[in-house]
Design a protein around this motif. Structure first.
Motif, mmCIF file in Angstrom:
data_model
loop_
_atom_site.group_PDB
_atom_site.id
_atom_site.type_symbol
_atom_site.label_atom_id
_atom_site.label_comp_id
_atom_site.label_asym_id
_atom_site.label_seq_id
_atom_site.Cartn_x
_atom_site.Cartn_y
_atom_site.Cartn_z
ATOM 1 N N LEU A 180 0.840 -1.195 0.000
ATOM 2 C CA LEU A 180 0.000 0.000 0.000
ATOM 3 C C LEU A 180 0.873 1.241 0.000
ATOM 4 O O LEU A 180 1.895 1.285 0.672
ATOM 5 C CB LEU A 180 -0.891 0.020 1.250
ATOM 6 C CG LEU A 180 -1.934 -1.075 1.353
ATOM 7 C CD1 LEU A 180 -2.647 -0.989 2.691
ATOM 8 C CD2 LEU A 180 -2.945 -0.958 0.233
ATOM 9 N N ALA A 181 0.482 2.232 -0.737
ATOM 10 C CA ALA A 181 1.211 3.504 -0.738
ATOM 11 C C ALA A 181 0.796 4.291 0.503
ATOM 12 O O ALA A 181 -0.381 4.510 0.734
ATOM 13 C CB ALA A 181 0.893 4.281 -1.993
ATOM 14 N N LEU A 182 1.779 4.677 1.305
ATOM 15 C CA LEU A 182 1.482 5.445 2.503
ATOM 16 C C LEU A 182 1.252 6.912 2.192
ATOM 17 O O LEU A 182 0.449 7.574 2.833
ATOM 18 C CB LEU A 182 2.640 5.325 3.503
ATOM 19 C CG LEU A 182 2.897 3.946 4.067
ATOM 20 C CD1 LEU A 182 4.132 3.971 4.954
ATOM 21 C CD2 LEU A 182 1.698 3.466 4.867
ATOM 22 N N SER A 235 6.580 16.148 -1.826
ATOM 23 C CA SER A 235 6.188 16.841 -0.603
ATOM 24 C C SER A 235 4.690 17.130 -0.668
ATOM 25 O O SER A 235 4.134 17.348 -1.745
ATOM 26 C CB SER A 235 6.946 18.164 -0.464
ATOM 27 O OG SER A 235 8.310 17.918 -0.270
ATOM 28 N N PHE A 236 4.036 17.101 0.480
ATOM 29 C CA PHE A 236 2.605 17.384 0.527
ATOM 30 C C PHE A 236 2.273 18.032 1.862
ATOM 31 O O PHE A 236 3.045 17.967 2.812
ATOM 32 C CB PHE A 236 1.774 16.109 0.311
ATOM 33 C CG PHE A 236 1.917 15.088 1.407
ATOM 34 C CD1 PHE A 236 0.994 15.019 2.430
ATOM 35 C CD2 PHE A 236 2.977 14.197 1.406
ATOM 36 C CE1 PHE A 236 1.122 14.073 3.445
ATOM 37 C CE2 PHE A 236 3.109 13.249 2.406
ATOM 38 C CZ PHE A 236 2.185 13.188 3.428
ATOM 39 N N GLU A 237 1.131 18.685 1.919
ATOM 40 C CA GLU A 237 0.686 19.323 3.156
ATOM 41 C C GLU A 237 -0.256 18.395 3.903
ATOM 42 O O GLU A 237 -1.130 17.771 3.301
ATOM 43 C CB GLU A 237 -0.016 20.647 2.862
ATOM 44 C CG GLU A 237 0.924 21.726 2.407
ATOM 45 C CD GLU A 237 0.236 23.071 2.253
ATOM 46 O OE1 GLU A 237 -1.006 23.117 2.130
ATOM 47 O OE2 GLU A 237 0.953 24.079 2.274
ATOM 48 N N GLY A 251 7.103 13.246 1.393
ATOM 49 C CA GLY A 251 6.499 11.964 1.054
ATOM 50 C C GLY A 251 7.520 10.882 0.776
ATOM 51 O O GLY A 251 7.289 9.704 1.049
ATOM 52 N N ALA A 252 8.684 11.250 0.248
ATOM 53 C CA ALA A 252 9.729 10.260 -0.044
ATOM 54 C C ALA A 252 10.237 9.625 1.247
ATOM 55 O O ALA A 252 10.496 8.423 1.297
ATOM 56 C CB ALA A 252 10.873 10.903 -0.806
ATOM 57 N N ALA A 253 10.367 10.412 2.306
ATOM 58 C CA ALA A 253 10.826 9.864 3.591
ATOM 59 C C ALA A 253 9.782 8.925 4.183
ATOM 60 O O ALA A 253 10.125 7.883 4.750
ATOM 61 C CB ALA A 253 11.125 11.001 4.566
ATOM 62 N N ALA A 268 10.115 4.765 4.804
ATOM 63 C CA ALA A 268 9.848 4.116 6.096
ATOM 64 C C ALA A 268 9.127 2.786 5.913
ATOM 65 O O ALA A 268 9.203 1.908 6.770
ATOM 66 C CB ALA A 268 9.036 5.041 6.992
ATOM 67 N N GLN A 269 8.468 2.630 4.792
ATOM 68 C CA GLN A 269 7.771 1.378 4.495
ATOM 69 C C GLN A 269 8.763 0.220 4.386
ATOM 70 O O GLN A 269 8.404 -0.930 4.604
ATOM 71 C CB GLN A 269 6.994 1.551 3.193
ATOM 72 C CG GLN A 269 5.835 0.647 3.029
ATOM 73 C CD GLN A 269 4.994 1.049 1.827
ATOM 74 O OE1 GLN A 269 5.387 1.883 1.010
ATOM 75 N NE2 GLN A 269 3.842 0.454 1.711
ATOM 76 N N GLN A 270 10.024 0.522 4.076
ATOM 77 C CA GLN A 270 11.053 -0.497 3.924
ATOM 78 C C GLN A 270 11.798 -0.775 5.231
ATOM 79 O O GLN A 270 12.675 -1.635 5.270
ATOM 80 C CB GLN A 270 12.065 -0.059 2.863
ATOM 81 C CG GLN A 270 11.449 0.301 1.524
ATOM 82 C CD GLN A 270 10.695 -0.851 0.887
ATOM 83 O OE1 GLN A 270 11.140 -1.982 0.931
ATOM 84 N NE2 GLN A 270 9.545 -0.559 0.312
ATOM 85 N N ALA A 271 11.484 -0.029 6.277
ATOM 86 C CA ALA A 271 12.212 -0.141 7.545
ATOM 87 C C ALA A 271 11.912 -1.466 8.246
ATOM 88 O O ALA A 271 10.839 -2.039 8.099
ATOM 89 C CB ALA A 271 11.836 1.014 8.465
ATOM 90 N N ALA A 272 12.885 -1.932 9.001
ATOM 91 C CA ALA A 272 12.724 -3.146 9.805
ATOM 92 C C ALA A 272 12.485 -2.737 11.261
ATOM 93 O O ALA A 272 12.985 -1.699 11.702
ATOM 94 C CB ALA A 272 13.982 -4.000 9.720
ATOM 95 N N PRO A 273 11.733 -3.529 12.023
ATOM 96 C CA PRO A 273 11.512 -3.207 13.442
ATOM 97 C C PRO A 273 12.841 -3.131 14.196
ATOM 98 O O PRO A 273 13.738 -3.943 13.957
ATOM 99 C CB PRO A 273 10.671 -4.359 13.951
ATOM 100 C CG PRO A 273 10.081 -4.999 12.734
ATOM 101 C CD PRO A 273 11.053 -4.737 11.622
#
Length: 51
Positions: free
Chosen positions: A3-5, A10-12, A31-33, A37-42
Protein backbone atom coordinates in the motif's frame (compact mmCIF):
# COMPACT_ATOMS: atom_id res chain seq x y z
CA UNK A 1 0.99 -5.68 -3.19
CA UNK A 2 2.27 -2.85 -0.98
CA UNK A 3 0.00 0.00 0.00
CA UNK A 4 1.21 3.50 -0.74
CA UNK A 5 1.48 5.44 2.50
CA UNK A 6 1.90 8.86 0.93
CA UNK A 7 2.78 10.50 -2.35
CA UNK A 8 6.53 10.59 -3.01
CA UNK A 9 6.44 14.36 -3.45
CA UNK A 10 6.19 16.84 -0.60
CA UNK A 11 2.61 17.38 0.53
CA UNK A 12 0.69 19.32 3.16
CA UNK A 13 -0.92 17.54 6.09
CA UNK A 14 -3.67 19.43 7.92
CA UNK A 15 -5.15 18.54 11.29
CA UNK A 16 -7.76 20.18 13.47
CA UNK A 17 -9.63 18.90 16.53
CA UNK A 18 -11.59 21.71 18.20
CA UNK A 19 -13.10 19.46 20.88
CA UNK A 20 -9.58 18.38 21.87
CA UNK A 21 -8.37 21.97 21.92
CA UNK A 22 -6.22 21.59 18.81
CA UNK A 23 -6.43 24.48 16.37
CA UNK A 24 -5.87 24.01 12.67
CA UNK A 25 -2.25 23.07 12.02
CA UNK A 26 -0.75 22.58 8.57
CA UNK A 27 2.73 21.14 8.00
CA UNK A 28 4.64 20.14 4.88
CA UNK A 29 5.84 16.54 4.90
CA UNK A 30 8.40 14.77 2.73
CA UNK A 31 6.50 11.96 1.05
CA UNK A 32 9.73 10.26 -0.04
CA UNK A 33 10.83 9.86 3.59
CA UNK A 34 7.46 8.40 4.54
CA UNK A 35 7.59 6.00 1.59
CA UNK A 36 11.13 4.95 2.60
CA UNK A 37 9.85 4.12 6.10
CA UNK A 38 7.77 1.38 4.50
CA UNK A 39 11.05 -0.50 3.92
CA UNK A 40 12.21 -0.14 7.55
CA UNK A 41 12.72 -3.15 9.81
CA UNK A 42 11.51 -3.21 13.44
CA UNK A 43 14.16 -2.02 15.88
CA UNK A 44 12.83 -3.91 18.90
CA UNK A 45 11.49 -7.45 18.82
CA UNK A 46 7.80 -7.89 19.37
CA UNK A 47 6.69 -7.75 22.98
CA UNK A 48 4.52 -10.54 24.47
CA UNK A 49 1.62 -8.06 24.40
CA UNK A 50 1.84 -7.81 20.60
CA UNK A 51 1.00 -11.47 20.44
Amino acid sequence: MALALAPRDSFEFAMEWPVGGIELSIVELDGAAIAAAQQAAPYWPESPQDG
